[in-house]
Write an enzyme that holds these catalytic residues in place. Structure first.
Site, mmCIF file in Angstrom:
data_model
loop_
_atom_site.group_PDB
_atom_site.id
_atom_site.type_symbol
_atom_site.label_atom_id
_atom_site.label_comp_id
_atom_site.label_asym_id
_atom_site.label_seq_id
_atom_site.Cartn_x
_atom_site.Cartn_y
_atom_site.Cartn_z
ATOM 1 C CE LYS A 75 -1.364 -1.509 -2.321
ATOM 2 N NZ LYS A 75 -2.636 -0.847 -1.885
ATOM 3 C CD GLU B 110 6.917 6.641 7.769
ATOM 4 O OE1 GLU B 110 6.897 6.294 8.981
ATOM 5 O OE2 GLU B 110 5.963 7.163 7.189
ATOM 6 C CB CYS C 211 3.313 7.252 11.569
ATOM 7 S SG CYS C 211 4.094 8.230 10.278
ATOM 8 C CD GLU D 103 1.001 3.972 14.565
ATOM 9 O OE1 GLU D 103 1.535 5.010 14.140
ATOM 10 O OE2 GLU D 103 1.066 2.884 13.952
#
Length: 482
Positions: free
Chosen positions: A174, A249, A282, A382
């Protein structure tokens, strides 16, 4: 506008079971470039059923035969690299040159490294000379649900699909509903190599739909997810009832420790890395920690880099950065830049609003804050945009404390000519990866973090192990055939 209202299930492109369409928006133009279908429970169920039916036969193939298919995927992927890159330019705003060299190139790099790792990987091996007849076997997990993000589409697809298949698993992919087009080209590549039906399946959908359905599905044995920490927590909870294997992750808030003896390009290198991919990585070094004696000079250098960083259409050639992926993401970044201003950080470059001369597209001004304290919002959250926070430190111990004072633990960076210091910090920094003096991790190194960055290990030998279950066998007759 491209019509992509189809899924790849059981070896063929099929129509969705229900009409539920979503437009894919080009972040450069803010215009729709494609329409996809969002999968229903019935679509998820038939993809999982196809994968479950195919799994025993695929697992029974010798690893060398599975590797032959992976080599074919590599050749097909490289032949379609321009198509894949063009899709990423449209769907998530990767500038044309960068999309081909780096975004599509990441997929080529990972497939190649997995082939190298698989050539030497022992799916069954002796425990050691001390234990004759004791073996360790690496077995397929089963049916694996793969949920991938929009910021590095092919990087993450190849880091999951290739080792999952090599490990004898069958998969349901997906991709992000924001950036699904490159994954559909990837599915065309997989289709072209003639995999057995049901080994690879793709269903488009969103997190609350197909993503959640895969996470709780009783016939899915493992979920591998890359995305936000918030979503990773939700997936872990959803998967708990069926005791799935879960590999995550997640986010990061990388610290880049720059000491007074760092090389002359260290600050420039760090700022460019932060702005790369419009800050949507990231592992970006978004917190620049600078030793006080070179702090003012570092601020001036970072300011210059920000002002020299060109922001332009993703469809143009060149070394500029493009837009961020969506209006929602643009709004979030604007709010966090404003929070930095409101909380007292010193804005030295960039700021809120569109770059000069831009009147459409989700473009963000490359932004640098100085005099940031590590408890500020911009130092803890973040941002996922081209925003750099510079923080001073006095001692090595203080730098380590600041770097580790975050919920995240993905990648940290060190810039120093002192080898003993680098070795100390390589062990003391709480992260899954530490990169020093601009040296990238070696080919086949695993990518992954600790703490709220998740604990997956993707890439190389460890990436192959991630998609297997280990089994201890005693009483093995080494003279007999298995």
């Amino acid at each position: 506008m491209l019509d992509k209202r189809k899924f790849y299930i059981n070896g063929e492109w099929v129509a969705p079971t229900a009409a539920n369409d979503l437009e894919v928006i080009d972040p450069t133009t803010e215009e729709a470039v494609a329409v996809i279908s969002i999968g229903s429970q019935a679509d998820t169920d038939r993809a999982v059923a196809a994968a479950k039916a195919a799994q025993p036969g695929w697992a029974a193939l010798p690893p060398a035969k599975r590797l032959e298919y992976i080599r074919k995927i590599e050749a097909g992927y490289n032949a379609r690299a321009k198509d894949i890159a063009q899709a990423m330019t449209m769907e998530m705003g990767a500038p044309a040159d960068m999309a081909l060299a780096d975004q599509a190139g990441a997929g080529s790099y990972h497939i190649k490294n997995f082939i190298t790792a698989a050539e030497k990987f022992e799916f069954i091996k002796p425990l050691g000379d001390h234990a004759p007849g004791s073996m360790i076997a690496y077995e397929p997990v089963g049916v694996v649900g793969l949920i991938t993000p929009w910021n590095w589409p092919m990087n993450q697809v190849t880091l999951k699909v290739i080792p999952a298949l090599m490990g004898g698993n069958t998969v349901v992919l997906k991709p992000s509903e924001i950036a699904p087009l490159s994954s559909m080209v990837f599915a065309e590549v997989v289709d072209s190599v003639g995999l057995p039906k049901g080994v690879f399946n793709l269903v488009n959908g969103d997190g609350v739909g197909v993503g959640a359905q895969l996470s709780v599905h009783p016939d899915v044995d493992m979920i591998s997810f890359t995305g936000s920490t918030r979503a990773g927590i939700a997936i872990t909870k959803a998967a708990a009832d069926s005791l799935k294997k879960v590999a995550l992750e997640l986010g990061g808030k990388g610290a880049n420790l720059i000491f007074a003896d760092a090389d002359e390009k260290a600050v420039e290198r760090g700022a460019k890395h932060c702005f790369y991919n419009s800050g949507q990585s990231c592992n970006a070094p978004t917190r620049m920690l600078v030793e006080r004696s070179v702090y003012d000079k570092a601020i001036e250098t970072a300011k210059r880099v920000a002002e020299e960083t060109t922001v332009a259409s993703a469809h143009e050639a060149g070394s500029h950065i493009g837009p961020v992926v969506s209006k929602q993401q643009w709004d979030k970044i604007q709010g966090l830049i404003q929070a930095g201003i409101d909380e007292g950080a010193r804005l030295v470059a960039g700021g809120t609003g569109l770059p000069e001369g831009v009147n459409r597209g989700y473009f963000v001004r490359p932004t640098v804050f100085a005099d940031v304290s590590n408890d500020m919002t911009i130092a803890q959250q973040e941002i996922f945009g081209p925003v750099l926070s510079i923080i001073p430190f006095e001692t090595e111990e203080e730098a380590v404390a600041i770097a580790n004072d975050t919920i995240y633990g993905l990648t940290n960076y060190v810039q120093s000519q002192d080898g003993a210091r680098r070795n100390r910090l390589g062990r003391q920094l709480k992260a899954g990866m530490v990169e020093m003096n601009g040296k990238s991790r070696g080919d086949g190194s695993a990518f992954g973090g600790v703490k709220a960055s998740g604990r997956a290990r993707e890439g190389g030998v460890m990436g192959l192990e991630e998609f297997t279950d280990s089994k201890a066998i005693s009483g093995w007759d080494t003279a007999a055939k298995a």
